[in-house]
Design a protein around this motif. Sequence first.
Motif, PDB file in Angstrom:
ATOM      1  N   UNK A   1       5.532   6.272  -7.283  1.00  0.00           N
ATOM      2  CA  UNK A   1       6.425   5.206  -6.813  1.00  0.00           C
ATOM      3  C   UNK A   1       6.202   3.922  -7.608  1.00  0.00           C
ATOM      4  N   UNK A   2       4.937   3.612  -7.904  1.00  0.00           N
ATOM      5  CA  UNK A   2       4.628   2.400  -8.675  1.00  0.00           C
ATOM      6  C   UNK A   2       5.183   2.535 -10.083  1.00  0.00           C
ATOM      7  N   UNK A   3       5.042   3.704 -10.681  1.00  0.00           N
ATOM      8  CA  UNK A   3       5.520   3.907 -12.046  1.00  0.00           C
ATOM      9  C   UNK A   3       7.043   3.916 -12.128  1.00  0.00           C
ATOM     10  N   UNK A   4       7.696   4.170 -11.024  1.00  0.00           N
ATOM     11  CA  UNK A   4       9.161   4.226 -11.019  1.00  0.00           C
ATOM     12  C   UNK A   4       9.817   2.848 -11.018  1.00  0.00           C
ATOM     13  N   UNK A   5       9.022   1.802 -10.838  1.00  0.00           N
ATOM     14  CA  UNK A   5       9.584   0.445 -10.796  1.00  0.00           C
ATOM     15  C   UNK A   5      10.101   0.079 -12.176  1.00  0.00           C
TER      16      UNK A   5
ATOM     17  N   UNK B   1       1.052  -2.066   2.158  1.00  0.00           N
ATOM     18  CA  UNK B   1       0.991  -3.131   1.156  1.00  0.00           C
ATOM     19  C   UNK B   1       1.583  -2.671  -0.175  1.00  0.00           C
ATOM     20  N   UNK B   2       1.234  -1.457  -0.575  1.00  0.00           N
ATOM     21  CA  UNK B   2       1.759  -0.927  -1.834  1.00  0.00           C
ATOM     22  C   UNK B   2       3.266  -0.726  -1.723  1.00  0.00           C
TER      23      UNK B   2
ATOM     24  N   UNK C   1       1.652  10.246  -4.755  1.00  0.00           N
ATOM     25  CA  UNK C   1       2.961   9.738  -4.353  1.00  0.00           C
ATOM     26  C   UNK C   1       3.073   8.239  -4.577  1.00  0.00           C
ATOM     27  N   UNK C   2       1.989   7.514  -4.263  1.00  0.00           N
ATOM     28  CA  UNK C   2       1.998   6.069  -4.499  1.00  0.00           C
ATOM     29  C   UNK C   2       2.090   5.772  -5.994  1.00  0.00           C
TER      30      UNK C   2
ATOM     31  N   UNK D   1      -4.183  -0.139  -7.100  1.00  0.00           N
ATOM     32  CA  UNK D   1      -5.566   0.011  -7.554  1.00  0.00           C
ATOM     33  C   UNK D   1      -6.533  -0.056  -6.375  1.00  0.00           C
ATOM     34  N   UNK D   2      -6.339  -1.043  -5.506  1.00  0.00           N
ATOM     35  CA  UNK D   2      -7.216  -1.135  -4.325  1.00  0.00           C
ATOM     36  C   UNK D   2      -6.974   0.033  -3.381  1.00  0.00           C
ATOM     37  N   UNK D   3      -5.725   0.466  -3.257  1.00  0.00           N
ATOM     38  CA  UNK D   3      -5.414   1.598  -2.387  1.00  0.00           C
ATOM     39  C   UNK D   3      -6.113   2.858  -2.885  1.00  0.00           C
TER      40      UNK D   3
END
Length: 86
Positions: A82-86, A34-35, A78-79, A52-54
């Motif tokens: 990846x989220x911050x790289x958006x 999902x992430x 790692x997640x 956040x849920x992950x």
Amino acid sequence: MANHKSSIKRIRQTIVRTERNRFYRTRLKNIVKDVRSAIEAGNKEEATAAFKTANQQIHKFVSKGILKKETAARKVSRLHRAVNAI
């Protein structure tokens, strides 16, 4: 087939544990997926909410003994990158 009472019980326990672990491993894969899908879509808000849920679920799996602490930290890190790289 097992002949001792204790080995019969161990077989029953193994079956229950295997089912439980399979459920949690599948749940973990779906959470990460999902992430990752939100990241690939480029949707920062959705990715942040999914992360956040992950994060919560992954740490819950640590407390249940499904994951080791270091493995969970690596996955979350790692997640998060990846989220911050958006």
